[in-house]
Write an enzyme that holds these catalytic residues in place. Sequence first.
Site, PDB file in Angstrom:
ATOM      1  N   LYS A  95       0.898  -1.272   0.122  1.00 10.49           N
ATOM      2  CA  LYS A  95       0.059  -0.042   0.062  1.00 10.49           C
ATOM      3  C   LYS A  95       0.915   1.277   0.043  1.00 10.49           C
ATOM      4  O   LYS A  95       1.674   1.650   1.079  1.00 10.49           O
ATOM      5  CB  LYS A  95      -0.702  -0.114   1.197  1.00 10.49           C
ATOM      6  CG  LYS A  95      -1.868   1.157   1.370  1.00 10.49           C
ATOM      7  CD  LYS A  95      -2.703   1.181   2.353  1.00 10.49           C
ATOM      8  CE  LYS A  95      -3.832   2.458   2.478  1.00 10.49           C
ATOM      9  NZ  LYS A  95      -2.929   3.565   2.359  1.00 10.49           N
ATOM     10  N   ARG A 146      -8.245  11.452  -6.619  1.00 10.49           N
ATOM     11  CA  ARG A 146      -9.123  10.557  -5.917  1.00 10.49           C
ATOM     12  C   ARG A 146     -10.332  11.221  -6.097  1.00 10.49           C
ATOM     13  O   ARG A 146     -11.573  10.459  -6.318  1.00 10.49           O
ATOM     14  CB  ARG A 146      -8.699  10.570  -4.563  1.00 10.49           C
ATOM     15  CG  ARG A 146      -9.622   9.579  -3.804  1.00 10.49           C
ATOM     16  CD  ARG A 146      -9.318  10.055  -2.239  1.00 10.49           C
ATOM     17  NE  ARG A 146     -10.146   9.112  -1.679  1.00 10.49           N
ATOM     18  CZ  ARG A 146     -11.209   9.227  -1.166  1.00 10.49           C
ATOM     19  NH1 ARG A 146     -11.828  10.157  -1.746  1.00 10.49           N
ATOM     20  NH2 ARG A 146     -11.850   8.383  -0.235  1.00 10.49           N
TER      21      ARG A 146
HETATM   22  P1  ATP Z   1      -9.623   6.045   0.976  1.00 11.31           P
HETATM   23  O1  ATP Z   1      -9.117   6.690  -0.124  1.00 11.31           O
HETATM   24  O2  ATP Z   1      -9.870   4.566   1.315  1.00 11.31           O
HETATM   25  O3  ATP Z   1     -10.994   7.097   1.618  1.00 11.31           O
HETATM   26  P2  ATP Z   1      -7.272   7.212   2.171  1.00 11.31           P
HETATM   27  O4  ATP Z   1      -7.282   8.237   1.008  1.00 11.31           O
HETATM   28  O5  ATP Z   1      -7.296   7.645   3.886  1.00 11.31           O
HETATM   29  O6  ATP Z   1      -8.862   6.298   2.409  1.00 11.31           O
HETATM   30  P3  ATP Z   1      -6.035   4.992   2.719  1.00 11.31           P
HETATM   31  O7  ATP Z   1      -7.149   4.375   3.514  1.00 11.31           O
HETATM   32  O8  ATP Z   1      -4.817   4.905   3.352  1.00 11.31           O
HETATM   33  O9  ATP Z   1      -6.414   6.037   2.048  1.00 11.31           O
HETATM   34  O10 ATP Z   1      -5.877   3.878   1.654  1.00 11.31           O
HETATM   35  C1  ATP Z   1      -6.602   3.627   0.343  1.00 11.31           C
HETATM   36  C2  ATP Z   1      -5.749   4.452  -0.486  1.00 11.31           C
HETATM   37  O11 ATP Z   1      -4.488   3.564  -0.808  1.00 11.31           O
HETATM   38  C3  ATP Z   1      -5.985   4.267  -1.967  1.00 11.31           C
HETATM   39  O12 ATP Z   1      -7.105   5.426  -2.688  1.00 11.31           O
HETATM   40  C4  ATP Z   1      -5.046   4.576  -2.890  1.00 11.31           C
HETATM   41  O13 ATP Z   1      -4.578   5.861  -3.182  1.00 11.31           O
HETATM   42  C5  ATP Z   1      -3.820   4.199  -1.960  1.00 11.31           C
HETATM   43  N1  ATP Z   1      -2.981   2.610  -2.532  1.00 11.31           N
HETATM   44  C6  ATP Z   1      -1.676   2.544  -2.364  1.00 11.31           C
HETATM   45  N2  ATP Z   1      -1.246   1.176  -2.881  1.00 11.31           N
HETATM   46  C7  ATP Z   1      -2.570   0.745  -3.227  1.00 11.31           C
HETATM   47  C8  ATP Z   1      -2.704  -0.503  -4.004  1.00 11.31           C
HETATM   48  N3  ATP Z   1      -1.672  -1.333  -4.025  1.00 11.31           N
HETATM   49  N4  ATP Z   1      -4.190  -0.574  -4.053  1.00 11.31           N
HETATM   50  C9  ATP Z   1      -5.210   0.001  -4.129  1.00 11.31           C
HETATM   51  N5  ATP Z   1      -4.822   1.377  -3.323  1.00 11.31           N
HETATM   52  C10 ATP Z   1      -3.672   1.562  -3.023  1.00 11.31           C
END
Ligand code: ATP
Length: 637
Positions: free
Chosen positions: A294, A315
């Site tokens: 991630k 996003r």
């Molecule tokens: P969300 O986008 O789920 O509301 P957030 O923006 O706080 O939450 P996280 O919860 O930290 O983000 O995790 C999701 C994000 O991680 C994804 O939106 C993407 O941008 C990122 N990401 C990084 N690596 C990956 C991966 N291998 N597959 C999917 N997403 C990934």
Amino acid sequence: AALHEDFNLDALATWAPGKPVPFAFLAATFEEISSESKRHAITRLLTNAIRAILATTPGDLLPAIYLCVNQVAPSHAGTELGIGDAILVKALAEATGRARDKVQHEYSESGDLGVVAFNARATQRTMFPLPPLMVASVFSTFREIARTEGTKSQEKKIKLITKLLVASKGIEPGYIMRALQGKLRIGLAEQTVLAALAQAVLLERGSKSESSNRDGSLAGRLQAAEQAVKLAYSQCPSYDLLLPALLAHPIMEVNEHVAFQPGVPVKPMLAKATTGITEVLDKFAGTDFTVEYKYDGERAQVHVLEDGRVAIYSRNSEDNTKKYPDIAASVPRLLQPGVRSVVLDCEAVAFDREEGKILPFQVLSTRARKDVKVADIKVQVCLFAFDCLYLDGRVLLQRPLTERRSALYSAVSEQPGELLFATAKTSADVEELGLFLNESVAAGTEGLIVKTLDSTYEPSRRSAHWLKLKKDYLEGVGDTFDVAVIGAWLGKGKRTGGYGSFLLAVYEPGEEELQTISKIGTGFSEEQLVQLSEQLKALVIPAPKPYYRYGETLVPDVWFDAKVVWEVKAADLSISPVHRAAAGLVDPTKGISIRFPRLVRVRDDKAAEDATSAEQVAEMYRKQVSTRTYKEVAEDY
Ligand code: ATP
């Protein structure tokens, strides 16, 4: 807030089938909506308004919907309202023949340019009444204003705005002003507009023609229609494409007619939080899954079109192409022979090319946001690609991850420092997963995302098929919280002149409420605090929005229009007599609060509607209770 009861309904006298929809009708609808706080009441008001338009002048529905969502084009097109106050004050002064200082003074007093415009026009005598404003012409003028650029653009904008204001009557000038500011904020979120649209079309058309659902109850059919429209919009977030399809086909088939297309970003699929490997293994027992690093950067949906154009979307479906000209230049070079168009889902991550190393998010956040020139780039970025949504005419959203991944591997080739595939592993062994989690952290990522191999791509869904395993889970509360900043207390001592602490809220999508979860006052550097205060000052509003839910005993000195989202980390969650987050979900009346919140970063890529949801808060609370008991048991043992 409502402007006045005078709806100027005289203008409606001209409205008959086939005749343009008067702007006064929409303004009156906004006025009614703004004094409602209940979600279903707001949806009903909007549904009725849309039905009226459908029954008389369906051709005006598109401009009406754009006015409702306060946009002039789909978000990815990058044409936005949000005209500066100086221009608006100048135009208002000109249109009403008043001194600019006076207008500015009244604005500073009331804090709402809509109210100032309403009052100014209400007391102004007009010699020759102009013909009423129409929805379609107001919208096209808005669009023209938003698109005006270059030399003399300010004068041109002022001229267009003045013309609108001079022709406006009753409450219209108030809504024109607010809309131009980009602060319509009457509580009409995108999901409400989509729901109302679906209901109106179904009801207006008569459910008979919607044959596939003839047997269901009305409530069931309305719900199905709503889901169909929301799904279609999530795959193709453009009213320009959705509305014609909706008007021409049965609702339940709308999805077949507004398919995904390159150049229009889909809302990204999101992942759910978990507490650890055990929970992942429990949830995915019996299914095949894969585990990926991630990466901690910024989501980037990269579209390469047949004509060679490249677009990179955030996003939030905003156009980030000018932020990443380096990526836009490199991806076409990395296409495999024969590949002409592709859409990749990636994370753009700051990258040290010499060391071949991932850099933390903080480094990426120092990169300029707009109009970046390749020669000026100091922070290099590498794309980590993890999904492929489209390849040479084939839409892959409905295909399983295994197939989308093969498409990804066959579409582009890796180039260290420019594009790499997300590191992945397929294993269901606890030990192995634990080691992989440690490896991922050592590689500079945030942890893992676990995905089921047969899952489709679910746009805009926080899907149970993607689970996050963050390194934070190894300590304290699992995930961080994304919270909207809705108010602040004035600073004392060293902090005089700025704000000292802030009121934070999470989002409840059902009622579209912002519910308070905590007050934050520590963990900022003084310099950071000055900067944050500066940004928030521009968002001060005179009173809380009707959809803010807060405790009577915790009222901040100032309220903000909820446009800023912060990611915070907290020690733990507890039931709170003061805060309103997730009220009714865990405790029948009390809400949940987070203790000792600490700012991790400002989330420019999120809107208040993308904040952590009340349900997620409740879920984290429940999980915390169960892990606690587990820990206590372990300690006893
Ligand atoms: P969300 O986008 O789920 O509301 P957030 O923006 O706080 O939450 P996280 O919860 O930290 O983000 O995790 C999701 C994000 O991680 C994804 O939106 C993407 O941008 C990122 N990401 C990084 N690596 C990956 C991966 N291998 N597959 C999917 N997403 C990934």
